[in-house]
Design an enzyme around this catalytic site. Sequence first.
Site, PDB file in Angstrom:
ATOM      1  CB  THR A   1       3.057   0.396   5.736  1.00 48.07           C
ATOM      2  OG1 THR A   1       1.171   0.502   6.413  1.00 48.07           O
ATOM      3  CG2 THR A   1       3.746   0.185   6.680  1.00 48.07           C
TER       4      THR A   1
ATOM      5  CG  ASP B   1       1.180  -3.157  10.420  1.00 48.24           C
ATOM      6  OD1 ASP B   1       2.076  -1.925   9.394  1.00 48.24           O
ATOM      7  OD2 ASP B   1       0.951  -3.604   9.408  1.00 48.24           O
TER       8      ASP B   1
ATOM      9  N   GLY C   1       0.917  -1.516  -0.206  1.00 50.06           N
ATOM     10  CA  GLY C   1       0.008  -0.361  -0.098  1.00 50.06           C
ATOM     11  C   GLY C   1       0.746   1.151   0.008  1.00 50.06           C
TER      12      GLY C   1
ATOM     13  NE  ARG D   1      18.042  15.097  -6.184  1.00 51.84           N
ATOM     14  CZ  ARG D   1      17.298  16.554  -5.678  1.00 51.84           C
ATOM     15  NH1 ARG D   1      17.540  17.297  -4.618  1.00 51.84           N
ATOM     16  NH2 ARG D   1      16.822  16.637  -6.506  1.00 51.84           N
TER      17      ARG D   1
ATOM     18  CG  ASP E   1      -1.720  -0.519   8.271  1.00 50.60           C
ATOM     19  OD1 ASP E   1      -2.228   0.114   7.707  1.00 50.60           O
ATOM     20  OD2 ASP E   1      -1.263  -1.175   7.215  1.00 50.60           O
TER      21      ASP E   1
ATOM     22  CG  ASP F   1       5.767  -6.448   8.411  1.00 48.30           C
ATOM     23  OD1 ASP F   1       7.057  -6.308   8.658  1.00 48.30           O
ATOM     24  OD2 ASP F   1       5.581  -7.359   9.600  1.00 48.30           O
TER      25      ASP F   1
ATOM     26  NE  ARG G   1      -2.560  -4.495  -1.256  1.00 47.06           N
ATOM     27  CZ  ARG G   1      -2.093  -3.856   0.203  1.00 47.06           C
ATOM     28  NH1 ARG G   1      -0.958  -4.153   0.678  1.00 47.06           N
ATOM     29  NH2 ARG G   1      -2.593  -2.682   0.651  1.00 47.06           N
ATOM     30  CB  CYS G   2       3.963  -8.419  -7.006  1.00 47.00           C
ATOM     31  SG  CYS G   2       4.513  -9.419  -8.385  1.00 47.00           S
TER      32      CYS G   2
ATOM     33  NE  ARG H   1      -2.075  -4.835   6.145  1.00 44.93           N
ATOM     34  CZ  ARG H   1      -3.126  -5.315   4.734  1.00 44.93           C
ATOM     35  NH1 ARG H   1      -3.488  -6.037   4.078  1.00 44.93           N
ATOM     36  NH2 ARG H   1      -2.158  -4.164   3.716  1.00 44.93           N
TER      37      ARG H   1
ATOM     38  NE  ARG I   1     -27.328  13.283  13.338  1.00 47.89           N
ATOM     39  CZ  ARG I   1     -27.855  13.703  12.676  1.00 47.89           C
ATOM     40  NH1 ARG I   1     -27.176  13.299  11.266  1.00 47.89           N
ATOM     41  NH2 ARG I   1     -28.887  12.912  11.657  1.00 47.89           N
TER      42      ARG I   1
HETATM   43  O1  F6P Z   1      -1.395  -1.464   4.592  1.00 54.35           O
HETATM   44  C1  F6P Z   1      -1.787   0.297   4.784  1.00 54.35           C
HETATM   45  C2  F6P Z   1      -3.499  -0.194   4.432  1.00 54.35           C
HETATM   46  O2  F6P Z   1      -4.144   1.039   4.274  1.00 54.35           O
HETATM   47  C3  F6P Z   1      -4.208  -0.501   5.468  1.00 54.35           C
HETATM   48  O3  F6P Z   1      -4.522   0.227   6.640  1.00 54.35           O
HETATM   49  C4  F6P Z   1      -5.517  -1.479   4.818  1.00 54.35           C
HETATM   50  O4  F6P Z   1      -6.444  -2.397   5.771  1.00 54.35           O
HETATM   51  C5  F6P Z   1      -5.015  -1.806   3.385  1.00 54.35           C
HETATM   52  O5  F6P Z   1      -3.894  -1.645   3.273  1.00 54.35           O
HETATM   53  C6  F6P Z   1      -5.588  -1.384   2.180  1.00 54.35           C
HETATM   54  O6  F6P Z   1      -5.428  -2.431   1.257  1.00 54.35           O
HETATM   55  P1  F6P Z   1      -5.860  -1.992   0.036  1.00 54.35           P
HETATM   56  O7  F6P Z   1      -5.124  -0.551  -0.383  1.00 54.35           O
HETATM   57  O8  F6P Z   1      -5.497  -3.577  -0.883  1.00 54.35           O
HETATM   58  O9  F6P Z   1      -6.781  -1.874  -0.643  1.00 54.35           O
END
Ligand code: F6P
Length: 323
Positions: free
Chosen positions: A128, A132, A14, A28, A130, A106, A75-76, A174, A165
């Site tokens: 990323t 993570d 992503g 650079r 996330d 990862d 993503r390959c 994720r 509300r």
């Molecule tokens: O890893 C980054 C992320 O945006 C996550 O937060 C999310 O779960 C995932 O990628 C979404 O992936 P895609 O872009 O394939 O919908």
Amino acid sequence: MIIIKRIGVLTSGGDAPGMNAAIRAVVRAGLHFGMEVVGIREGYKGLIEKNIMEMKYRSVSDIMAKGGTILKTARCTEFATPEGVLKAKKSADELGIEGLVVIGGDGSFRGARDLSNAGIPTIGIPGTIDNDIACSDYTIGFDTAMNTALECIDKLKDTCASHNRCSVVEVMGRHAGHIALNVGIASGAEAIVVHERDFNLQTDIVEKINKAIANGKKHFVVIVSELFCDSGKLAAQIEATTGVETRATILGHIQRGGSPTLRDRLMASVMGEKAVELLKDNIGNRVIAYKNGVTVDYDITEALNMKKDLKEEYFSVFKVITY
Ligand code: F6P
């Protein structure tokens, strides 16, 4: 010692704001150390397909403030197979690429390890939203994504306040709750729901909202980490149990876009330069990480086996200041 003369850089998985600053730093730094640098389009797929562009000093001008990645990403699935890795190695050899920098998460690092084992020294940079990646306290894109989410939640609070509300806001991550925990505290939410902690509707949301009502509060925010539950259903349950009209908003991919913050540009610049320094010394199979305020690097396998939890301290603070 073998001297690496030509390196490649790619973004994988992503996209994340700040990836362009990392690409710029790699290009650079590579040129500075006398190397040729090629940009590989669309991640490992582009490596297999030899989809490259020669990078010069000006190729990366004016990209720091741009979101996304100028090299595009993918993503390959083919690259996840031994045959795919061999194809990528063959392409790298044909392109004269002797070292590689991979900016991603990862999954991308597993590819970086496989390529290193196949003979192409490869360095991973954590990119990323996330946050993570266990070996690093920080991943490129995290700060921008949190600020984007926060800006959206502030807007949602305006309309929630007008209508008395409750707003259930689903943020990305994720399976990791870093974005949720941080923006939950920073937005003054009543509840934060993440995978990493037990959850009970009654004690974690209903009682908190009722307590806030008793304190005179009339609008509420609940932050939910992506993939935890159906946010729409949770909103309906909150409305049914508290009597407060509730709406759900999924922030989604908007969190991945936008101009990177200073923090993301800075971290990306430092990590990009450090990655090239390793390749310059013919070192591969490492991940650049930010640990306890310092930039370090780890063996990729070691890095992939590490664990990272959410900050317990933040949960304690949240508990004390939320009522
Ligand atoms: O890893 C980054 C992320 O945006 C996550 O937060 C999310 O779960 C995932 O990628 C979404 O992936 P895609 O872009 O394939 O919908």
